[in-house]
Structures are given as structure tokens and as C-alpha cells.
Scaffold this active site. Structure first.
Site, PDB file in Angstrom:
ATOM      1  N   ARG A  61       0.835  -1.199   0.000  1.00 41.52           N
ATOM      2  CA  ARG A  61       0.000   0.000   0.000  1.00 41.52           C
ATOM      3  C   ARG A  61       0.872   1.252   0.000  1.00 41.52           C
ATOM      4  NH1 ARG A  61      -3.144  -2.814  -1.731  1.00 41.52           N
ATOM      5  NH2 ARG A  61      -5.209  -3.445  -0.966  1.00 41.52           N
TER       6      ARG A  61
ATOM      7  N   GLU B  93      -2.651   8.153  -6.194  1.00 43.41           N
ATOM      8  CA  GLU B  93      -2.826   7.445  -7.461  1.00 43.41           C
ATOM      9  C   GLU B  93      -4.086   7.946  -8.155  1.00 43.41           C
ATOM     10  OE1 GLU B  93      -2.851   3.250  -6.664  1.00 43.41           O
ATOM     11  OE2 GLU B  93      -0.899   3.288  -5.685  1.00 43.41           O
TER      12      GLU B  93
ATOM     13  N   HIS C  75       0.283   0.396 -10.085  1.00 41.65           N
ATOM     14  CA  HIS C  75      -0.729  -0.425  -9.415  1.00 41.65           C
ATOM     15  C   HIS C  75      -1.326  -1.491 -10.343  1.00 41.65           C
ATOM     16  CE1 HIS C  75      -3.282  -0.141  -5.538  1.00 41.65           C
ATOM     17  NE2 HIS C  75      -3.268  -1.393  -5.980  1.00 41.65           N
TER      18      HIS C  75
END
Length: 236
Positions: A148, A178, A197
Site C-alpha cells: 500500500r 494514485e 498499481h
């Protein structure tokens, strides 16, 4: 009737273990073997291979600290074991974790070649990797994060370490914000892989998710135990 039954919530953690582990190892290999730089050279049609040879590194026998002990962490360790890496886990409760406290982690960092964050995003893990810890890493070390984006206490400290060559590089599947803004300094950091990601992605991802859900639904209807039940009080 007024009777409330707690809802069961599940996730896909072990489903993503293999692709996430492959992503972070691929990033490490790209940096060590110069693949990121060779890709740019190909686009520019430039041949300067021989001078780069002396700077290429091996993953073999590297000392790795893995933050976390879940499915992704274990799968990454399994892959790295094929390179005879020396693996040390940081985890609060895992029986085989050699590092259990932030103090123990900080003390071990100066010897690590690679640090891999595989932790979930909880109140306990938020900001766990401090600026002081970044400063303890050796100049050739890689910082990787497949967990994370809030693992870092200060993402700017990582940027500073990369820009000023205080560490060797980074492999980041996740970031604090993000999508990463176009003007974010991480885009300009050398020796940095940004996989945006996508670490859990694969060509059968959506099909696999559907199968996983249907398997759990069948188990639920039959009164059987479900896979990957989340403990809401823990956050994962």
C-alpha cells in the site's frame, strides 16, 4: 424480526499473490540487469551495451527484508529463494518472523540489499517505514513496495534518497497518491520502476475473479467456510 446477522466480507488476497510477487521480482531484475535502461536505448536506437556491463548486478545471494508475512510476501520469498536470497521477514505475529518491532527493523536495514513492502493498509502499517529508516539503507539498496502507498512516512524522503543516490533504486507498484500526478518528482527519479498499481494484473484476471466469487458463493450456500474472510477489526 429485528435480528441482525453480521455480514461476511472476503477479499482476493491469495488470488493476487503470484502476479504481485512476479511484478516486484521483475522490477528488481529490470534494475539489476539494466532492462529499464536498455528499453530506453532501444527507443532511441542507441547501442552502448559494453560500457554498461560493469554496472549490472545479480539477484543471486542478495539479503532481502520482506515487510509482511501474508500470501504476497510468501510468494515473493518463494521466488527469491530460487536465487538463493537470504530472506528475513518483518511481522508482528508470524512465528518465523525474525523482525517484530520497528526498532529491530531499523537495526537490520543497513545490511539489507532489498526491502520489499507487502503490508496491508492499516492504522498500524500507515507510515511504518519512516524517513529515519530510509536513511539507514545502504547506497546500493533497493526499496520496493507492492503493498500500500501509505507505508512510507514521507514519500518525499524516498524521492530525495533516489534523486541524490542515497539508495540504489526503487520498484513501486503503489504510491501515496494514485494516479501519480504528471508533475510528481517520482517520474524523474532514476533507477525507479513505476508499475502503476498493475501488480495483480494478468490476462485471466477478470475470469479468475468471477470463478473465485462463484466458488465462495457455492460454499456460502452450503454453509461451508469461505476463503479469505476479512477480519474487519484488523482491516484485512
Amino acid at each position: 424480526s429485528g435480528i441482525k446477522t453480521p455480514a461476511l466480507v472476503t477479499n482476493l488476497n491469495d488470488y493476487y499473490a503470484q502476479p504481485c510477487a512476479e511484478t516486484v521480482v521483475a522490477g528488481i531484475m529490470a534494475l539489476y540487469r539494466g532492462i529499464d535502461r536498455f528499453s530506453v536505448l532501444k527507443n532511441d536506437a542507441r547501442w552502448i551495451g559494453y560500457p554498461m556491463r560493469a554496472g549490472l548486478q545479480l539477484l543471486m545471494h542478495k539479503k532481502v527484508i520482506i515487510l509482511g508475512s501474508g500470501n504476497i510476501a510468501r510468494q515473493a520469498a518463494k521466488i527469491l529463494g530460487g536465487f538463493d536470497c537470504d530472506i528475513t521477514f518483518f511481522a508482528r505475529t508470524a512465528p518465523d518472523a525474525a523482525l517484530r518491532t520497528a526498532e529491530q527493523l531499523a537495526a537490520a536495514l543497513p545490511e539489507a540489499d532489498i526491502v520489499i513492502g507487502c503490508l496491508p493498509g492499516t492504522a498500524q502499517t500507515r507510515g511504518l517505514f519512516t524517513t529515519a529508516m530510509i536513511h539507514k539503507m545502504k547506497p546500493s539498496a533497493l526499496f520496493c513496495n507492492i503493498g500500500r502507498g501509505n507505508l512510507l512516512e514521507d514519500e518525499g524522503a524516498l524521492v530525495d534518497a533516489l534523486m541524490n543516490k542515497k539508495i540504489g533504486g526503487a520498484v513501486l507498484d503503489v504510491t501515496a497518491k494514485e494516479p501519480l500526478p504528471e508533475n510528481h518528482p517520482l517520474w524523474k527519479c532514476a533507477n525507479t520502476i513505476l508499475s502503476q498499481h498493475t501488480g495483480g494484473g494478468n490476462i485471466t484476471e477478470q475470469e479468475g475473479i468471477a470463478h473465485f466469487f462463484l466458488d465462495n458463493l457455492t460454499s456460502f450456500k452450503k454453509g461451508h467456510a469461505l476463503k479469505n474472510v476479512i477480519q474487519l477489526e484488523k482491516g484485512y
